[in-house]
Design a protein around this motif. Structure first.
Motif, PDB file in Angstrom:
ATOM      1  N   SER A 219     105.573  36.557 -43.208  1.00 25.17           N
ATOM      2  CA  SER A 219     104.911  36.890 -41.937  1.00 25.17           C
ATOM      3  C   SER A 219     104.434  35.612 -41.255  1.00 25.17           C
ATOM      4  O   SER A 219     104.609  34.503 -41.787  1.00 25.17           O
ATOM      5  CB  SER A 219     103.742  37.850 -42.192  1.00 25.17           C
ATOM      6  OG  SER A 219     102.782  37.235 -43.045  1.00 25.17           O
ATOM      7  N   ARG A 221     100.969  33.738 -39.147  1.00 24.97           N
ATOM      8  CA  ARG A 221      99.521  33.781 -38.927  1.00 24.97           C
ATOM      9  C   ARG A 221      99.113  32.485 -38.248  1.00 24.97           C
ATOM     10  O   ARG A 221      99.898  31.530 -38.156  1.00 24.97           O
ATOM     11  CB  ARG A 221      98.778  33.959 -40.247  1.00 24.97           C
ATOM     12  CG  ARG A 221      98.988  32.847 -41.251  1.00 24.97           C
ATOM     13  CD  ARG A 221      97.983  32.954 -42.383  1.00 24.97           C
ATOM     14  NE  ARG A 221      98.244  32.008 -43.464  1.00 24.97           N
ATOM     15  CZ  ARG A 221      97.938  30.702 -43.440  1.00 24.97           C
ATOM     16  NH1 ARG A 221      97.382  30.165 -42.344  1.00 24.97           N
ATOM     17  NH2 ARG A 221      98.212  29.933 -44.478  1.00 24.97           N
ATOM     18  N   GLU A 222      97.863  32.459 -37.780  1.00 26.36           N
ATOM     19  CA  GLU A 222      97.368  31.257 -37.114  1.00 26.36           C
ATOM     20  C   GLU A 222      97.220  30.110 -38.116  1.00 26.36           C
ATOM     21  O   GLU A 222      96.953  30.325 -39.298  1.00 26.36           O
ATOM     22  CB  GLU A 222      96.022  31.542 -36.456  1.00 26.36           C
ATOM     23  CG  GLU A 222      96.111  32.514 -35.275  1.00 26.36           C
ATOM     24  CD  GLU A 222      94.786  32.634 -34.567  1.00 26.36           C
ATOM     25  OE1 GLU A 222      93.821  31.929 -34.949  1.00 26.36           O
ATOM     26  OE2 GLU A 222      94.705  33.433 -33.605  1.00 26.36           O
TER      27      GLU A 222
END
Length: 465
Positions: A219, A221-222
């Motif tokens: 995935s 994410r920041e």
């Protein structure tokens, strides 16, 4: 993924033709009928005319024989078919059907002999088939394959008569055929199904996900302080106008390589307790490799096979899928034991060239108990920096039994001592491998498949690859 013999029964058909220049003979009842004429010799002492009656009877028998011969179907009017019930497998009883199609208006009784090699049965089958007019009939014979690989069957010979049985024709059908004897698929399937239903495979199928490790994308994410620059997704960063990091998880699919030694030591014949036939160590190794391959493929791993002697016999690159399972089975069927020492260095170089990424290497082999370290052990150590190696050395059941038996006479004491010394040398060598990071196992042939599959599942559960 379980191999279910996608290749169907193998059949070959041919039209019969004459066997040599003289393709006919007298039938079984001809001589009986001819001997009946000698009955007239009794009255011939009183009536000379009885001799003439005897010759007249013989002439009638010859005419009847000629008429029966002309009524018999010509060889070209018969079709012969050899049909396999299923693909032959090592040590698995099977059957073969010989079918004859008669396109004429007269019934025949045929005696059939099929040219079969010693690898399938001890003696060629001798069958009797009654084929009615304009119909087909078949007879079966049993086979018990004793060797894997390609084996050749020859022609089918026929000797057939009419219901009258005075005349007989000979024919031969060109049904030469090459059939491939596969490994013991039934045994591998039973073991695989049992292990698939077990708790260990059930745990493996869940595949616990561990984020932050491995290189399989999971995935986005920041970005957080401490993230590696190589994990930043620059395309996502450009879209969102702030740093975005890719998150990875443990790779779900690994590469498993099955390395089979086909050298002279694997030619040794062993008989496990409860098993009537004797098979070579290589046969047990092939069956174990097939079982392990099916379990690994079912767990989602890619499987490769490397079999070698003085040269590399089979090299199937790691992959998965139904077609790959078939390729593995066909390649294992063709692995043959050699009468010389194997070139272990050649096998290691071929494996390192084919597999750059870290993988699990299951090496099934054996080694001689010498004063020096066997080559196969030295080369196994060379693989450990790059791969996880499971080194499976095949033991000798009779040697183990001799070492465990308490001697009762002086002659047995010497044999017992020699067996203990050999066992101790093997233990020292295996201990040295374990100290170098190799998962070294000494396994009896009958326990080879289940032990290797259990070891593989343990490796997967502990994420050692």
């Amino acid at each position: 993924m379980i191999y279910n013999e996608p290749l169907g029964p193998t059949a070959v058909m041919a039209r019969a033709h004459r066997q040599g220049k003289l393709s006919f003979a007298f039938g079984s009842r001809f001589f009986i009928a001819l001997l009946l004429g000698f009955v007239a010799l009794g009255p011939a002492w009183w009536f000379r005319q009885a001799i003439g009656a005897m010759f007249l009877w013989d002439a009638v028998v010859f005419v009847a024989w000629l008429w029966d011969l002309l009524q018999l179907p010509r060889p070209e009017q018969l079709e012969v078919k050899r049909n396999w019930e299923k693909r032959p497998a090592l040590g698995v009883a099977g059957s073969v059907a010989i079918e004859i199609h008669n396109s004429t208006n007269i019934s025949i009784r045929a005696r059939v002999v099929d040219e079969t090699p010693a690898q399938l049965r001890s003696a060629p089958p001798d069958l009797s088939i009654l084929v009615k007019a304009r119909s087909s009939a078949e007879a079966r014979y049993d086979v018990m394959p004793a060797e894997r690989g390609d084996t050749k069957l020859g022609r089918i010979f026929l000797r057939y008569q009419s219901p009258l049985g005075l005349a007989e024709r000979w024919a031969v059908a060109e049904t030469r055929q090459t059939i491939r004897v596969l490994p013991n698929l039934e045994e591998a399937r039973r073991q695989t199904l049992y292990l698939i239903r077990s708790r260990q495979v059930d745990l493996e199928k869940r595949r616990r996900r561990q984020r932050g490790l491995g290189r399989e994308f999971d995935s986005l994410r920041e970005y957080r302080e401490g993230d590696e620059l190589r994990d930043i997704s620059w395309t996502a960063t450009a879209r969102r106008r702030h740093l975005v990091t890719r998150v990875f998880q443990m790779e779900r699919s690994q590469n498993v390589w099955l390395v089979l030694d086909a050298g002279r030591l694997l030619r040794a014949q062993v008989r496990e307790e409860g098993n009537t036939p004797r098979f070579s160590k290589l046969d047990y190794a092939v069956n174990a490799a097939l079982s392990l391959a099916q379990v690994a493929l079912y767990c989602g791993d890619r499987v490769g096979v490397l079999a070698y002697g003085r040269k590399v016999q089979q090299n199937v690159y790691a992959a998965r899928g139904a077609s790959h399972v078939r390729a593995i089975v066909e390649s294992l069927a063709q692995v043959r034991a050699e009468g010389v020492e194997s070139d272990h260095g050649r096998a290691v170089r071929a494996l390192l060239n084919a597999q750059k990424r870290r993988s699990l290497v299951v090496w099934i082999t054996d080694f001689a108990e010498t004063a020096t370290v066997p080559e196969v052990i030295e080369y196994a150590m060379q693989l450990t920096p790059r791969h996880l190696v499971v080194f499976a050395a095949m033991g000798q059941p009779d040697l183990k039994a001799l070492a465990e038996t308490i001697p009762t006479v002086p002659a047995d004491m010497y044999r017992h001592g020699a067996a203990l010394e050999i066992s101790q040398r093997r233990d020292i060598l295996m201990r040295g491998l374990r100290q170098r990071g190799v998962l070294a196992l000494e396994l009896m042939p009958g326990m080879l498949a289940s032990s290797l599959v259990t070891q593989y599942l343990d490796i997967k559960e502990r994420s050692l690859i």
